[in-house]
Motif scaffolding. Structure first.
Motif, short mmCIF file in Angstrom:
data_model
loop_
_atom_site.label_atom_id
_atom_site.label_comp_id
_atom_site.label_asym_id
_atom_site.label_seq_id
_atom_site.Cartn_x
_atom_site.Cartn_y
_atom_site.Cartn_z
N ASN A 172 5.19 89.47 45.59
CA ASN A 172 5.94 88.56 44.74
C ASN A 172 5.64 87.10 45.11
N THR A 175 2.14 86.31 43.76
CA THR A 175 2.12 86.12 42.31
C THR A 175 2.74 84.80 41.90
N GLN A 176 3.92 84.50 42.43
CA GLN A 176 4.62 83.30 42.02
C GLN A 176 3.90 82.04 42.46
N SER A 218 2.15 85.88 34.32
CA SER A 218 3.00 86.13 35.49
C SER A 218 3.52 87.56 35.50
N GLN A 222 2.50 90.45 38.23
CA GLN A 222 3.58 91.03 39.04
C GLN A 222 3.61 92.55 38.91
#
Length: 670
Positions: A172, A175-176, A218, A222
């Motif tokens: 996470n 990805t962010q 996104s 994810q």
């Protein structure tokens, strides 16, 4: 910077620009011709290069390489614990089954004696079944050993869950942070794009790429990264355990892989163009909605609700067809994978049962293999189901990459020139410019304006008035010639340095959500409270602000609908006043102000223009009678220049324009 942060035109005078190098401030208006009543949908695009775009999207993860390594490690550990579970659990099943069989056998005899007795009676099938077991006749289930087995199964699954959670947490972050950098790159890119790009790109389409497409990327990263990694590792780990348990059954299960690859490839090939079309039509629909809402009052005034609704319905139908087709075609993948998996499951159950019956496999191993077969087909099914999400994400990535790959404005000089003085002396030296090579606009223009002079630019629509101002601001680059500010070629200056010396007030006002005080201070953020008040009083903003409940602390909404059009324009003029630029540009800046206020503002501007160069674009000729120099433009050329009295006496183009406003209908050509 004193420039009003809005798109000044590009062009406003009915010229049609083509791609070129230029500059922007911030927000652009929708593309000309794409208003609330027009703009048909384009045919669906063909699929772009999926592999190249996917590889480029993965490449954006490179800064997070260290964390990705940890994701791999955590995933491997989690998968190892998961795939060991069925094997150990199968041992528990074997203990229970063999314990039940052992209890039913006569105590005191050995397993081999019992098997030999069955064969002597001709019961070979039962003898084969018992020969594949480890039995202690007369003794039941070994609950101690069974408890140990179950404890290890529980521990393995708990550890697998913990490492899986840690993997998801790190993923996470990866990805962010990747999407964070992508948004930063897009924002930086937008500020480096030339104004011509925004002339071609509808605002709703651009917003769709910056918001919807990035959000879709996104979501894709994810979901697919986690599932893709776990699925691939699970397939490998389960396949290894399947060969450990039974090479024959493992070979049967391998039939699933080529079938899965073939089915996924065939379906993905047909669904990818539909996903590209889906996001393309999403952008077009957003553009139409944004333009329709922006011009909602105009739509109502002209009674064009039906036409707007028809355009919306058509684009909505195009989006529906593309989305339905993409989801339907890609949605076939999972049922197809499940069908193949179920066929393999049936074959494994039959063959495994036969092997238990002939004593070549233990029951627990068959149970474990059936679990492995499910674990083997499930990741393959997930990989198939992820195909639609992955294709959708890559289609969005292609649209964002198109934005990132757009041609940028020319770089500022490494060592930008800075004028030694700040007077506002401007000179056009043999300037030539056109939006497209086949349509000349400004050719060989020469003009010199001294500090303190007020220059009015008049002429029919399309004459090049706003274009002249855009060239001064370097919103567009010259084809040839040069423009100097205080003796320095503006092409050798940085754009920020140039525009910090210029103030611009446009006919189309731009105010942001915030207080009135904040909107005025936008012209010079470091201004003191007294300077803000002085600017407000000089432009007669102070007069109407005191009628508002919260005065200067009144919060304007995004559309500034709680003040009138004339009051909006006064606020933008106050903003330019506060900046105190050396060159002031007014493009129909008092068009929304009432006659009495306009007279007051003209007096205020006269004081402001002292020792500063001012350019005024005006259609109402009565407002520029006292200008030091009036330029009359036609087809990009200055056909007349002089003051009001001189031009009237010449009885030329200005004389005809002036009389057209006060003597009756507009004559042809004006």
């Amino acid at each position: 910077m004193s420039t009003e942060t809005q798109n000044p035109g590009g062009p406003l005078d009915d010229e049609k620009p083509e791609p070129e190098t230029g500059a922007i401030t911030t927000v652009a208006r929708p593309r000309p011709g794409g208003g609330p009543f027009g703009g048909g949908g384009m045919p669906a695009e063909k699929s772009k290069n999926f592999g190249t775009s996917a590889k480029r999207l993965v490449g954006r993860l490179r800064p997070e390489a260290f964390k990705i390594v940890w994701v791999f490690v955590l995933s491997i550990v989690s998968v190892v614990f998961t795939v060991l579970g069925p094997k150990i659990l199968g041992q528990g099943t074997t203990l229970i089954f063999e314990g039940v069989i052992s209890k039913s056998l006569p105590k005191g005899a050995t397993q081999q004696q019992i098997i030999d007795g069955l064969r002597a009676k001709g019961e070979d099938s039962q003898a084969d079944l018992l020969s594949g077991m480890h039995l202690t006749p007369g003794v039941g289930i070994d609950f101690g050993t069974l408890s140990t087995v179950l404890f290890w199964v529980l521990a393995l699954y708990c550890l697998s869950s913990i490492f899986g959670w840690l993997q998801a947490l790190v993923l996470n972050v990866v990805t962010q942070r990747t999407i964070y950098r992508l948004r930063e790159d897009v924002e930086t890119k937008i500020n480096r794009l030339p104004l011509s790009y925004f002339d071609r790109m509808p605002r709703g389409e651009l917003l769709s790429r910056v918001t919807n497409d990035i959000d879709n990327i996104s979501q894709t990263l994810q979901q697919t990264m986690s599932q893709l990694l776990n699925s691939l590792l699970s397939v490998i780990g389960v396949l290894v355990m399947m060969f450990v348990v039974s090479p024959l059954l493992a070979a049967i299960s391998l039939v699933t892989i080529p079938l899965t690859v073939l089915i996924t490839a065939l379906i993905a090939k047909r669904s990818q163009p539909l996903f590209v079309a889906q996001w393309k039509h999403t952008g077009e629909l957003n553009a139409q909605i944004e333009e329709g809402f922006t011009g909602h009052s105009l739509v109502k005034v002209f009674g064009r609700q039906r036409e707007v609704q028809e355009v919306f319905d058509r684009k909505n139908e195009e989006l529906f067809k593309a989305s339905f087709g993409a989801q339907f075609v890609s949605g076939i993948i999972m049922p197809a994978m499940m069908f193949v998996g179920n066929l393999v499951y049936v074959v494994i159950a039959v063959v495994g049962g036969l092997q238990v019956a002939n004593g070549s496999m233990r029951l627990g191993d068959v149970q474990a293999f059936i679990q492995y077969s499910r674990q083997f087909t499930q990741p393959l099914t997930q990989l198939g189901s992820m195909a639609n999400l992955l294709q959708s994400g890559v289609a969005s990535a292609e649209r964002v990459f198109e934005l990132l790959d757009a041609e940028e404005q020319s770089e500022d000089p490494a060592t930008p020139a800075v004028p030694a003085e700040k007077k506002g002396r401007l000179a056009f030296e043999d300037v030539t410019f056109s939006y497209s090579p086949e349509k000349p606009l400004i050719e060989g223009l020469n003009l010199s304006v001294e500090p303190g002079q007020t220059v009015a630019i008049v002429g029919p629509t399309g004459a090049g008035k706003t274009t002249l101002v855009n060239l001064m601001m370097r919103f567009y680059e010259l084809n040839s010639g040069r423009i100097t500010l205080d003796g320095v070629d503006i092409a050798t200056m940085s754009r920020d340095g140039l525009r910090s010396r210029m103030g611009m007030v446009l006919q189309d006002t731009w105010l942001f959500g915030g207080t009135i005080r904040d909107n005025i201070a936008y012209g010079r953020p470091d201004a003191t409270e007294d300077e803000i008040m002085d600017a407000a009083k000089a432009t007669y903003v102070d007069r109407f602000v005191h009628t508002l409940p919260d005065g200067y602390d009144t919060v304007l909404d995004d559309e500034a609908s709680n003040v009138s059009a004339g009051e909006k324009q006064l606020l933008t003029i106050a903003r330019a006043f506060l900046a105190r630029p050396s060159v002031l540009i007014l493009d129909e800046a008092t068009s929304s102000v009432d006659t009495r206020t306009e007279v007051l503002v003209q007096h205020a501007m006269k004081a402001l223009r002292s020792d500063r160069t001012s350019f005024v674009i005006a259609h109402r000729l009565s407002t520029i009678r006292d200008a030091d120099l009036i330029l009359v433009m036609e087809n990009g050329t200055i056909v007349e220049q002089g003051n009001h009295g001189e031009l009237l006496a010449a009885e030329g183009a200005y004389f005809r324009l002036y009389n057209a406003q006060f003597a009756g209908p507009v004559t042809e050509g004006y």
